[in-house]
Design an enzyme around this catalytic site. Sequence first.
Site, PDB file in Angstrom:
ATOM      1  N   ASN A   7       0.874  -1.176   0.000  1.00 56.13           N
ATOM      2  CA  ASN A   7       0.000   0.000   0.000  1.00 56.13           C
ATOM      3  C   ASN A   7       0.910   1.224   0.000  1.00 56.13           C
ATOM      4  O   ASN A   7       1.427   1.622   1.044  1.00 56.13           O
ATOM      5  CB  ASN A   7      -0.894  -0.037   1.244  1.00 56.13           C
ATOM      6  CG  ASN A   7      -1.890   1.103   1.271  1.00 56.13           C
ATOM      7  OD1 ASN A   7      -1.872   1.970   0.398  1.00 56.13           O
ATOM      8  ND2 ASN A   7      -2.737   1.116   2.276  1.00 56.13           N
ATOM      9  N   ARG A  91      -2.491  -2.066  -3.486  1.00 51.24           N
ATOM     10  CA  ARG A  91      -3.712  -1.298  -3.286  1.00 51.24           C
ATOM     11  C   ARG A  91      -3.629  -0.061  -4.184  1.00 51.24           C
ATOM     12  O   ARG A  91      -2.632   0.671  -4.142  1.00 51.24           O
ATOM     13  CB  ARG A  91      -3.813  -0.872  -1.823  1.00 51.24           C
ATOM     14  CG  ARG A  91      -5.040  -0.076  -1.558  1.00 51.24           C
ATOM     15  CD  ARG A  91      -5.139   0.332  -0.121  1.00 51.24           C
ATOM     16  NE  ARG A  91      -6.396   1.015   0.085  1.00 51.24           N
ATOM     17  CZ  ARG A  91      -6.760   1.527   1.241  1.00 51.24           C
ATOM     18  NH1 ARG A  91      -5.992   1.411   2.284  1.00 51.24           N
ATOM     19  NH2 ARG A  91      -7.922   2.132   1.351  1.00 51.24           N
ATOM     20  N   HIS A 180     -12.856   2.712   0.036  1.00 53.73           N
ATOM     21  CA  HIS A 180     -12.830   1.626   1.032  1.00 53.73           C
ATOM     22  C   HIS A 180     -13.480   0.369   0.453  1.00 53.73           C
ATOM     23  O   HIS A 180     -13.984  -0.473   1.202  1.00 53.73           O
ATOM     24  CB  HIS A 180     -13.585   1.994   2.329  1.00 53.73           C
ATOM     25  CG  HIS A 180     -13.023   3.158   3.075  1.00 53.73           C
ATOM     26  ND1 HIS A 180     -13.818   4.184   3.545  1.00 53.73           N
ATOM     27  CD2 HIS A 180     -11.759   3.470   3.434  1.00 53.73           C
ATOM     28  CE1 HIS A 180     -13.061   5.072   4.175  1.00 53.73           C
ATOM     29  NE2 HIS A 180     -11.808   4.673   4.112  1.00 53.73           N
ATOM     30  N   LEU A 211     -15.869   2.667   9.858  1.00 50.34           N
ATOM     31  CA  LEU A 211     -15.674   3.889  10.656  1.00 50.34           C
ATOM     32  C   LEU A 211     -14.249   3.915  11.182  1.00 50.34           C
ATOM     33  O   LEU A 211     -13.911   3.187  12.123  1.00 50.34           O
ATOM     34  CB  LEU A 211     -16.669   3.924  11.825  1.00 50.34           C
ATOM     35  CG  LEU A 211     -18.154   3.673  11.486  1.00 50.34           C
ATOM     36  CD1 LEU A 211     -19.001   3.708  12.759  1.00 50.34           C
ATOM     37  CD2 LEU A 211     -18.666   4.676  10.465  1.00 50.34           C
ATOM     38  N   GLY A 212     -13.415   4.713  10.539  1.00 51.95           N
ATOM     39  CA  GLY A 212     -12.017   4.829  10.978  1.00 51.95           C
ATOM     40  C   GLY A 212     -11.649   6.290  10.985  1.00 51.95           C
ATOM     41  O   GLY A 212     -12.479   7.141  11.308  1.00 51.95           O
ATOM     42  N   GLY A 214     -10.737   7.794   8.116  1.00 50.88           N
ATOM     43  CA  GLY A 214     -11.658   8.041   7.002  1.00 50.88           C
ATOM     44  C   GLY A 214     -12.813   7.072   7.174  1.00 50.88           C
ATOM     45  O   GLY A 214     -12.606   5.958   7.642  1.00 50.88           O
ATOM     46  N   ARG A 243     -12.080  15.176   7.806  1.00 52.29           N
ATOM     47  CA  ARG A 243     -12.824  15.571   6.593  1.00 52.29           C
ATOM     48  C   ARG A 243     -14.261  15.939   6.947  1.00 52.29           C
ATOM     49  O   ARG A 243     -14.874  15.303   7.805  1.00 52.29           O
ATOM     50  CB  ARG A 243     -12.843  14.415   5.583  1.00 52.29           C
ATOM     51  CG  ARG A 243     -11.484  14.171   4.968  1.00 52.29           C
ATOM     52  CD  ARG A 243     -11.549  13.021   3.976  1.00 52.29           C
ATOM     53  NE  ARG A 243     -10.394  12.143   4.138  1.00 52.29           N
ATOM     54  CZ  ARG A 243     -10.369  10.863   3.841  1.00 52.29           C
ATOM     55  NH1 ARG A 243     -11.432  10.280   3.318  1.00 52.29           N
ATOM     56  NH2 ARG A 243      -9.279  10.161   4.024  1.00 52.29           N
ATOM     57  N   PHE A 286     -10.750   9.355  17.958  1.00 54.71           N
ATOM     58  CA  PHE A 286     -11.974   9.153  18.737  1.00 54.71           C
ATOM     59  C   PHE A 286     -11.700   8.814  20.201  1.00 54.71           C
ATOM     60  O   PHE A 286     -12.554   9.048  21.054  1.00 54.71           O
ATOM     61  CB  PHE A 286     -12.857   8.089  18.070  1.00 54.71           C
ATOM     62  CG  PHE A 286     -13.640   8.649  16.913  1.00 54.71           C
ATOM     63  CD1 PHE A 286     -13.007   9.001  15.732  1.00 54.71           C
ATOM     64  CD2 PHE A 286     -15.009   8.869  17.010  1.00 54.71           C
ATOM     65  CE1 PHE A 286     -13.709   9.546  14.668  1.00 54.71           C
ATOM     66  CE2 PHE A 286     -15.728   9.412  15.957  1.00 54.71           C
ATOM     67  CZ  PHE A 286     -15.077   9.754  14.783  1.00 54.71           C
ATOM     68  N   GLY A 333     -11.118   1.113  12.641  1.00 57.90           N
ATOM     69  CA  GLY A 333     -10.656   1.502  13.981  1.00 57.90           C
ATOM     70  C   GLY A 333     -11.744   1.859  14.965  1.00 57.90           C
ATOM     71  O   GLY A 333     -11.801   1.314  16.071  1.00 57.90           O
ATOM     72  N   GLY A 335     -15.203   1.595  14.422  1.00 56.40           N
ATOM     73  CA  GLY A 335     -16.290   0.611  14.378  1.00 56.40           C
ATOM     74  C   GLY A 335     -15.961  -0.666  15.138  1.00 56.40           C
ATOM     75  O   GLY A 335     -16.821  -1.270  15.776  1.00 56.40           O
ATOM     76  N   GLU A 336     -14.686  -1.068  15.086  1.00 57.96           N
ATOM     77  CA  GLU A 336     -14.303  -2.316  15.765  1.00 57.96           C
ATOM     78  C   GLU A 336     -14.088  -2.113  17.258  1.00 57.96           C
ATOM     79  O   GLU A 336     -14.245  -3.051  18.040  1.00 57.96           O
ATOM     80  CB  GLU A 336     -12.994  -2.856  15.150  1.00 57.96           C
ATOM     81  CG  GLU A 336     -13.166  -3.373  13.739  1.00 57.96           C
ATOM     82  CD  GLU A 336     -11.836  -3.587  13.016  1.00 57.96           C
ATOM     83  OE1 GLU A 336     -10.819  -3.843  13.680  1.00 57.96           O
ATOM     84  OE2 GLU A 336     -11.831  -3.502  11.773  1.00 57.96           O
ATOM     85  N   ASN A 337     -13.692  -0.879  17.637  1.00 61.71           N
ATOM     86  CA  ASN A 337     -13.228  -0.678  19.014  1.00 61.71           C
ATOM     87  C   ASN A 337     -14.129   0.129  19.930  1.00 61.71           C
ATOM     88  O   ASN A 337     -14.022   0.011  21.142  1.00 61.71           O
ATOM     89  CB  ASN A 337     -11.856   0.007  18.984  1.00 61.71           C
ATOM     90  CG  ASN A 337     -10.787  -0.925  18.441  1.00 61.71           C
ATOM     91  OD1 ASN A 337     -10.553  -1.982  19.007  1.00 61.71           O
ATOM     92  ND2 ASN A 337     -10.191  -0.554  17.327  1.00 61.71           N
ATOM     93  N   GLU A 386      -8.353  -5.745   4.646  1.00 55.90           N
ATOM     94  CA  GLU A 386      -8.167  -5.382   3.237  1.00 55.90           C
ATOM     95  C   GLU A 386      -6.979  -6.116   2.637  1.00 55.90           C
ATOM     96  O   GLU A 386      -7.013  -6.517   1.472  1.00 55.90           O
ATOM     97  CB  GLU A 386      -7.945  -3.862   3.130  1.00 55.90           C
ATOM     98  CG  GLU A 386      -9.211  -3.077   3.425  1.00 55.90           C
ATOM     99  CD  GLU A 386      -8.948  -1.631   3.793  1.00 55.90           C
ATOM    100  OE1 GLU A 386      -8.507  -1.381   4.931  1.00 55.90           O
ATOM    101  OE2 GLU A 386      -9.192  -0.757   2.952  1.00 55.90           O
TER     102      GLU A 386
END
Length: 399
Positions: A7, A91, A180, A211-212, A214, A243, A286, A333, A335-337, A386
């Site tokens: 990447n 990527r 994404h 949800l990270g 970006g 953003r 966050f 990041g 969404g998972e945490n 990914e």
Amino acid sequence: MNILVINAGSSSLKYQLMDPDNGNVLAKGLCERIGIDGKFTYKVGSKTVIDAKEVAMPTHAEAINAVLEALVSPEHGVVKSMDEIDAVGHRVLHGGKEFTASCVVDDACIAAIEKCIPLGPLHNPANLTGIRACQAAMPNKPQVAVFDTAFHMTMPPKAYIYALPYEYYEKDDVRRYGFHGTSHRYVSARTLEVMGLDKNPGDTKIICCHLGNGSSLSACVGGKCVDTSMGLGPLAGFPMGTRSGDVDITIVEYLMDRYGYDIKEMMNILNKKSGVLGISGVSSDFRDLSAAAESGNERARLALDKFTYEVRKFIGSYAAAMGGVDAIVFTAGVGENSADVRADICAGLEYMGVKLDADKNKTRGVEAEISADDSRVKVYVIPTNEELMIAKDTAELCK
Ligand code: AMP
């Protein structure tokens, strides 16, 4: 089989050597400050073997060479020789209308990625630099390009067209593309597997919330994307770390007139100084926002409220667009945490049949069903991967 996943950014390059059959990561790391002083990090398993060591990296070519040297080094290499690296998967941000799937890198593929540079002016040139550096370092290895936009190319015209003069679509390729995509593809496919519906998805309706730093949402019917929140570029949708997401364009004209900004300054404000950072003035992270909100910072609370409110609105609009929803999935990041963010987003969705189980929602960073047993809509956390998708596509195309 071992696939090297790359990447490449403008001054950085992330890499992973992995087995696409089982997702086993042999080694991974990061080249940073390419073109400046060059910092090289290399991990085997979870152990950092080389930690931000200074390595001269005037260009991406030296960065790739540093990666290959480490991978085969007698001291801490994970393969004996380059023969044990079968192919390279890259990527690539923008595939425009050209790419609806991943493709083997050849002259035509490179020309098409070049053609998409105006659509992805920051990322596509960097991605191409990574591809060229690998071609130079490993001339005989097959290379594959995996596009962030490709998964979204199944959107129907009513979802991707902008209400602008049609000639801009026809002549200039102005349309919604979405990003994404590799994450949305992985997460939606994995959700179908978890639901036991991967062999026969029918018209299962899934909303993926990536949800990270970006962030984007996608609406998927039967594993295919029908809408997504990002647009021609990754600024669109709901507020992100820095953003703005969608804003009334009148604001752009108003601020440019008032402060004499040129378009570059204005875009920089929208991309780098807005989102939850802009509202809170605290941070784009966050974790910092939650801590500040808990200690009474009202703007941090407002930033979090704005974020979860807008995500909830997108979920509602995608449920309306699809005529219902069977599963909502959180990934990346935040969404998972973040159990709090997930709970806040779902808190307004009970009318749709979404009911979280507060205990199950305490989970972090692992696959889990977090909806209550009697929730009509299933809610999951599915960590994204990914790199595994890129490795699988590469292996498949290089068979
Ligand atoms: P990503 O872009 O997917 O790497 O996500 C990065 C974002 O995840 C960071 O900006 C953090 O705000 C967020 N994040 C990571 N861990 C946590 C956590 N434990 N709680 C809340 N947010 C988190």
